[in-house]
Design an enzyme around this catalytic site. Structure first.
Site, PDB file in Angstrom:
ATOM      1  N   HIS A  28      -0.618  -8.320  -2.271  1.00 17.37           N
ATOM      2  CA  HIS A  28      -1.306  -6.230  -1.464  1.00 17.37           C
ATOM      3  C   HIS A  28      -1.119  -6.562   0.042  1.00 17.37           C
ATOM      4  O   HIS A  28      -1.233  -5.359   0.047  1.00 17.37           O
ATOM      5  CB  HIS A  28      -1.937  -5.935  -2.078  1.00 17.37           C
ATOM      6  CG  HIS A  28      -2.050  -5.836  -3.442  1.00 17.37           C
ATOM      7  ND1 HIS A  28      -2.710  -5.453  -4.741  1.00 17.37           N
ATOM      8  CD2 HIS A  28      -0.968  -6.072  -4.413  1.00 17.37           C
ATOM      9  CE1 HIS A  28      -2.645  -5.289  -6.164  1.00 17.37           C
ATOM     10  NE2 HIS A  28      -1.261  -5.923  -5.719  1.00 17.37           N
ATOM     11  N   CYS A  62       3.768   4.600  21.632  1.00 19.68           N
ATOM     12  CA  CYS A  62       4.578   5.840  20.967  1.00 19.68           C
ATOM     13  C   CYS A  62       4.260   7.512  20.349  1.00 19.68           C
ATOM     14  O   CYS A  62       4.945   7.984  20.182  1.00 19.68           O
ATOM     15  CB  CYS A  62       5.698   5.325  20.406  1.00 19.68           C
ATOM     16  SG  CYS A  62       5.329   5.138  18.761  1.00 19.68           S
ATOM     17  N   SER A 101      -9.305  -9.419 -14.011  1.00 17.33           N
ATOM     18  CA  SER A 101      -9.248  -9.032 -15.289  1.00 17.33           C
ATOM     19  C   SER A 101      -8.196  -9.315 -15.596  1.00 17.33           C
ATOM     20  O   SER A 101      -7.626  -8.993 -16.851  1.00 17.33           O
ATOM     21  CB  SER A 101      -9.263  -6.897 -14.876  1.00 17.33           C
ATOM     22  OG  SER A 101      -8.387  -6.678 -14.534  1.00 17.33           O
TER      23      SER A 101
END
Length: 156
Positions: A28, A62, A101
């Site tokens: 992730h 930017c 889990s």
């Protein structure tokens, strides 16, 4: 020669690295890296964390927003990393599932790739998981498992 152990995690807390683990693959993403959504300039955690902790929204020179290199809800995982994870699992002799889990897909399917490839699954989780029936060993408590493992290693 045995292949190096790899650690795949869905966590974005950097605890594996802080504990000294190497070969950690963060499915992730990682808060250690950030990038500008406009110009793609890269930033490190040390540059961005003080801003966030001060309640400021990090912005690039930017003018673009700076986002951590983590997968937000609704975003796709890195396809190449996910494919690598499945390939590694298919070749694994043993997969340890620690404190998961096994409900968040697609990562929850990774241990089954080991099972299909002939590898064994060991699950250590306080609650039941959908893959418990495929586990060669199943434990409820991480601390007791690792205390027993430490004891075994000391007396080999």
């Amino acid at each position: 020669m045995r292949p190096a152990a790899r650690r795949y995690t869905q966590n974005i807390d950097l605890l594996h690295q802080q504990a000294g683990s190497r070969h950690v693959y963060e499915l992730h993403g990682s808060p250690a890296r950030h990038h500008c959504l406009k110009c793609r300039k890269q930033f490190g955690y040390a540059e961005i964390a003080p801003l966030v902790l001060a309640g400021k929204v990090p912005r690039c020179g930017c003018g673009g927003l700076v986002k951590p290199d983590i997968v937000f809800y609704g975003e796709n995982l890195d396809e190449a990393l996910l494919n690598q994870a499945f390939a590694d699992m298919e070749k694994a002799e043993l997969v340890l599932v620690l404190g998961s889990s096994l409900t968040v897909q697609p990562a929850a399917s990774l241990p089954m790739a080991a099972n299909y490839g002939g590898g064994k699954i060991v699950i250590v989780n306080a609650q039941p998981t959908p893959l418990d029936r495929y586990a060669a060993l199943r434990y409820d408590d991480l601390q007791s498992v690792f205390e027993e493992l430490e004891n075994w290693l000391e007396h080999r």
